[in-house]
Design a protein around this motif. Structure first.
Motif, mmCIF file in Angstrom:
data_model
loop_
_atom_site.group_PDB
_atom_site.id
_atom_site.type_symbol
_atom_site.label_atom_id
_atom_site.label_comp_id
_atom_site.label_asym_id
_atom_site.label_seq_id
_atom_site.Cartn_x
_atom_site.Cartn_y
_atom_site.Cartn_z
ATOM 1 N N SER A 33 40.035 -13.013 59.284
ATOM 2 C CA SER A 33 41.453 -13.154 58.955
ATOM 3 C C SER A 33 41.722 -14.525 58.334
ATOM 4 N N VAL A 34 42.403 -14.504 57.185
ATOM 5 C CA VAL A 34 42.839 -15.726 56.508
ATOM 6 C C VAL A 34 44.368 -15.734 56.512
ATOM 7 N N GLU A 35 44.940 -16.828 56.956
ATOM 8 C CA GLU A 35 46.404 -16.932 57.064
ATOM 9 C C GLU A 35 46.960 -17.733 55.889
ATOM 10 N N ILE A 36 47.917 -17.134 55.181
ATOM 11 C CA ILE A 36 48.551 -17.778 54.034
ATOM 12 C C ILE A 36 50.038 -17.947 54.330
ATOM 13 N N GLU A 37 50.517 -19.157 54.255
ATOM 14 C CA GLU A 37 51.934 -19.427 54.491
ATOM 15 C C GLU A 37 52.691 -19.402 53.168
ATOM 16 N N LEU A 38 53.761 -18.620 53.104
ATOM 17 C CA LEU A 38 54.545 -18.500 51.884
ATOM 18 C C LEU A 38 55.489 -19.689 51.746
ATOM 19 N N SER A 39 55.613 -20.178 50.513
ATOM 20 C CA SER A 39 56.524 -21.282 50.224
ATOM 21 C C SER A 39 57.855 -20.725 49.741
ATOM 22 N N ALA A 40 58.935 -21.042 50.449
ATOM 23 C CA ALA A 40 60.287 -20.606 50.092
ATOM 24 C C ALA A 40 60.344 -19.120 49.781
ATOM 25 N N PRO A 41 60.016 -18.252 50.740
ATOM 26 C CA PRO A 41 60.058 -16.806 50.478
ATOM 27 C C PRO A 41 61.484 -16.304 50.354
ATOM 28 N N PRO A 42 61.729 -15.252 49.582
ATOM 29 C CA PRO A 42 63.076 -14.677 49.474
ATOM 30 C C PRO A 42 63.548 -14.165 50.837
ATOM 31 N N ALA A 43 64.850 -14.238 51.055
ATOM 32 C CA ALA A 43 65.410 -13.794 52.331
ATOM 33 C C ALA A 43 65.222 -12.300 52.541
ATOM 34 N N ALA A 44 65.011 -11.555 51.458
ATOM 35 C CA ALA A 44 64.881 -10.099 51.576
ATOM 36 C C ALA A 44 63.525 -9.662 52.124
ATOM 37 N N LEU A 45 62.555 -10.563 52.182
ATOM 38 C CA LEU A 45 61.243 -10.183 52.706
ATOM 39 C C LEU A 45 61.339 -9.893 54.195
ATOM 40 N N ARG A 46 60.584 -8.897 54.637
ATOM 41 C CA ARG A 46 60.614 -8.479 56.034
ATOM 42 C C ARG A 46 59.197 -8.446 56.618
ATOM 43 N N SER A 47 59.126 -8.684 57.909
ATOM 44 C CA SER A 47 57.857 -8.572 58.615
ATOM 45 C C SER A 47 57.340 -7.140 58.520
ATOM 46 N N GLY A 48 56.054 -7.002 58.267
ATOM 47 C CA GLY A 48 55.437 -5.685 58.160
ATOM 48 C C GLY A 48 55.258 -5.199 56.736
ATOM 49 N N GLN A 49 55.870 -5.864 55.740
ATOM 50 C CA GLN A 49 55.698 -5.437 54.355
ATOM 51 C C GLN A 49 54.281 -5.743 53.870
ATOM 52 N N VAL A 50 53.761 -4.888 53.000
ATOM 53 C CA VAL A 50 52.413 -5.062 52.443
ATOM 54 C C VAL A 50 52.483 -6.007 51.246
ATOM 55 N N ALA A 51 51.557 -6.932 51.174
ATOM 56 C CA ALA A 51 51.521 -7.889 50.074
ATOM 57 C C ALA A 51 50.084 -8.052 49.588
ATOM 58 N N HIS A 52 49.949 -8.390 48.300
ATOM 59 C CA HIS A 52 48.647 -8.634 47.684
ATOM 60 C C HIS A 52 48.560 -10.110 47.302
ATOM 61 N N ALA A 53 47.420 -10.712 47.540
ATOM 62 C CA ALA A 53 47.254 -12.139 47.270
ATOM 63 C C ALA A 53 46.037 -12.382 46.392
#
Length: 362
Positions: free
Chosen positions: A248-268
């Motif tokens: 597991s690699v943890e990536i912290e988002l910088s200034a994420p939009p308020a609309a983002l929710r826990s559990g959403q799928v993201a690609h990095a």
């Protein structure tokens, strides 16, 4: 020794390129207009030792997400929150019937009072010489045990009411009033909205070895289209998952939009260093630009003043989606998509694949 021959698959421009080739072989009179340049895609050569990229997908979550449960079993008498509710620190979330712990607390209180009376009485008798020192020591130990039992029962009574440990939002409610819940059974999950939003990315051991804390990442969330978000690696796991073998690699988002929710799928996509053991004397080009590879030698087409020039290059193997080559000057352009449809010295035209896709839809 048997030589290894490698060829790239047909690129996405195959249909357009085949049409161009057929038009060139149609046997039309020489007086007609010359065949138009063959459309291709090209990429610039990255300097030797340049960083590569690691890609993956994971789920977004808050760094502090808490699973709330009771320390003791009981009947759930009230559930005060629903999924999506905002809660503040100390707010009541759920409660169980306290009758059982109240009875235990009263019993331990009675035992404690009896132990106090016993030791006080025996101390008086000890001063008069009627009881031994061992009797006093036993009474003292019994008093300590009674006090510990009472403290434990009083502590359990506090856990008959479950409160939020932080201000945030309820992610999930897992129980209803009237259910019997066991000790440790999760009844609700709460996210601390003051904690950063992170992406946990499962990577293979080979890819995780290339990632370091501080590496930058471009993150795209499926529900947000092509919008790119910035992130930074804050943790790299030290142990692999026992089921999947992923780290597991943890990536912290910088200034994420308020609309983002826990559990959403993201690609990095992470910008990382060369894999351990790979030489840095080679430049990096897209793997699809390599026409064929034979040992330590390969061939590519270089885009040079509107012409495709076939070139032999040194070959150092593949690193992810890149090929490691030598013999190309820094900044040179190599043909990627369409390389299998051109000849040495042929006139070509570099196109934008996004514009090509748009023209197909018209």
């Amino acid at each position: 020794m048997e030589q290894l021959m490698w060829r790239t698959p047909l690129p996405p421009l195959a249909a357009l390129l085949m049409t161009t080739a057929l038009a060139a072989c149609g046997g039309k009179p020489a007086t007609e207009a010359a065949t138009p340049p063959t459309p291709v895609e090209a990429a610039r050569v990255a300097a030797p030792g340049a960083a590569g990229a690691v890609t993956g997908a994971g789920t977004l979550e808050r760094r502090r997400e808490m699973a709330l449960s009771f320390r003791i079993p009981g009947v759930l008498t009230s559930m005060k929150v629903e999924a999506g509710d905002r809660v503040s620190a100390g707010q009541l979330v759920a409660a169980i019937d306290p009758a059982g712990v109240d009875a235990r607390q009263q019993q331990t209180m009675a035992d404690l009072e009896r132990a106090r009376r016993d030791i006080e009485r025996d101390k008086t008798l000890f001063e008069k010489g009627y009881v031994s020192r061992q009797r006093i020591d036993d009474r003292t130990s019994a008093l300590k045990a009674a006090q510990a039992a009472y403290d434990a029962a009083r502590f359990d009574r506090r856990w008959a009411s479950l409160v939020s440990p932080a201000s945030g939002v309820v992610l999930e409610r897992r129980a209803q009033a009237g259910e019997v819940v066991a000790a440790g059974q999760v009844v609700a999950r709460i996210a601390d909205l003051s904690s950063p939003l992170i992406l946990r990315l499962p990577l293979s051991a080979r890819e995780a070895a290339r990632v370091r804390v501080g590496d930058v990442a471009q993150i795209r969330v499926e529900d947000f289209g092509d919008q790119a978000l910035n992130g930074r690696v804050t943790r790299v796991g030290e142990a692999a998952d026992t089921r999947t073998g992923a780290i597991s690699v943890e990536i912290e988002l910088s200034a994420p939009p308020a609309a983002l929710r826990s559990g959403q799928v993201a690609h990095a996509t992470l910008s990382v260093r060369t894999a351990p053991g790979a030489t840095t004397a080679f430049a990096r080009i897209p793997a699809e630009a390599v026409l064929e590879a034979n040992g330590q030698r390969a061939f590519v087409y270089r885009f040079d003043q509107g012409k495709a020039r076939r070139m032999a290059v040194g070959f150092g193997g593949f690193d992810g989606d890149d090929a490691l080559v030598s013999g190309l000057p820094d900044g040179a352009q190599v043909i990627t998509a369409g390389a299998g449809f051109v000849a040495d010295g042929e006139t070509v035209r570099v196109i934008d694949p996004k514009r090509l896709d748009a023209s197909k839809g018209q």
